[in-house]
Design a protein around this motif. Structure first.
Motif: not given
Length: 346
Positions: A255-257, A275-284
């Motif tokens: 749900a995060m912007a 946790l998918n690190p890719g999601l954290v990376i591409v969305k910072e």
């Protein structure tokens, strides 16, 4: 001598029994409080069952105490008899590197907790180190003052200090109908944010709307991410206050912007998440922990409550002698809002 509810062996609620015990005396840096009210928190239930390793029996539980100073220990400047005070959950030393940069809730030098290593507030009187106290405004009723730290104090730490919520941002709050949730809804709204609250119960929608939630999502299956994205025209939310924890974490991340901040303050089922690190990376994305409350945050929370910026939901006050019954009711989810114990007049 004084009356106190003493836990002599871990286990069921019935193990909490009123006794007559010796009156404590304040030492250096401490005061003696006449307890006027003590909140009952689910943490107390966990403690009573024997699931908190730092508590030994016999114990006097309770970390949500509010009362009046009736004696000041030696070398304790800044406090006098008649002062009104409420307890923090835990201590900090004020001297270590973490304390010096304002991260008092991470202090390891002195991390004693009221109701664990320190005698708690299920009593007519208690000794409290002054580093573990906030100052209660004269206009604030005792029953409300007792619950402020655990609810609004935690919200101040979570929404402001850690979440850095700014006016115009959209904030998602999971588990929003509990004490921390209702305070977080009010505080985020007060600070100019748009608030989307998630609850699993239709019955709790009204309280969340009254607390200031702009939108309430009822999600029994806790699959709310697509609904949140719809309500934000696909953008997602800027900040999430994650009170449920592992059970909702995956949906919250979805749900995060971009550039969003997830503040994790609760983990009701203490489970693990993938946790998918890719999601954290591409969305910072930023994933931030939030733990406990500092003295300054408690003072601010008490001020906010006294001025009406945030209100407490104390729905029941019962005599201290009924502590066992209070625990039983809490365990069986019979309490909406907060419940406080009131000691007999000393």
């Amino acid at each position: 001598m004084m009356k106190a509810v003493v836990l002599r062996s871990f286990g069921e609620a019935g193990n909490l029994k009123m006794e007559t015990v010796a009156m404590p005396r304040p030492g250096r840096g401490e005061v003696l409080l006449r307890v006027h009210a003590c909140g009952v928190c689910y943490h107390d239930v966990i403690n009573r069952r024997g699931n908190l390793p730092r508590t030994s029996v016999p114990a006097i539980l309770g970390h949500e105490a509010a009362g009046e100073v009736i004696e000041v220990g030696p070398d304790t400047p800044g406090w006098k008899t008649g002062d009104r005070a409420a307890t923090l959950q835990r201590m900090s030393c004020g001297e270590c590197a973490l304390c010096k940069i304002g991260r008092n809730s991470l202090c390891k030098t002195d991390n004693r907790f009221f109701g664990e290593e320190l005698q708690g507030g299920y009593a007519q009187f208690m000794v409290a180190p002054v580093r573990g106290l906030g100052r209660v405004p004269a206009s604030l009723p005792w029953n409300e003052a007792a619950t402020v730290c655990c609810t609004t104090g935690t919200a101040v730490h979570t929404v402001r200090t850690r979440g850095r919520v700014r006016a115009g941002e959209t904030v998602l709050i999971t588990g929003a109908s509990g004490g921390v949730g209702l305070s977080s809804v009010q505080l985020a709204r007060l600070d100019g944010a748009r608030v989307i609250a998630v609850t699993s119960s239709e019955a709790k929608v009204r309280a969340l709307k009254e607390a200031g939630a702009d939108e309430v999502i009822v999600s029994r299956g806790l699959d709310f991410a697509s609904d949140v994205r719809k309500r934000t025209q696909g953008a997602g939310v800027d900040v999430a206050v994650e009170i449920v924890g592992s059970a909702t974490f995956d949906q919250t991340l979805k749900a995060m912007a971009p550039g969003g901040r997830v503040v994790v303050v609760g983990n009701l089922e203490s489970g693990m998440v993938q946790l998918n690190p890719g999601l954290v990376i591409v969305k910072e994305l930023e994933i931030l922990g939030a733990y406990a409350t500092t003295q300054e945050e408690l003072d601010e929370a008490l001020r906010l409550t006294a001025t009406g910026g945030v209100r407490q939901f104390v729905t029941d006050a019962v005599p201290l002698a009924e502590a066992a019954k209070a625990h039983f009711r809490l365990e069986n989810r019979e309490v909406a809002g907060r419940l406080v114990l009131v000691p007999p007049e000393a």
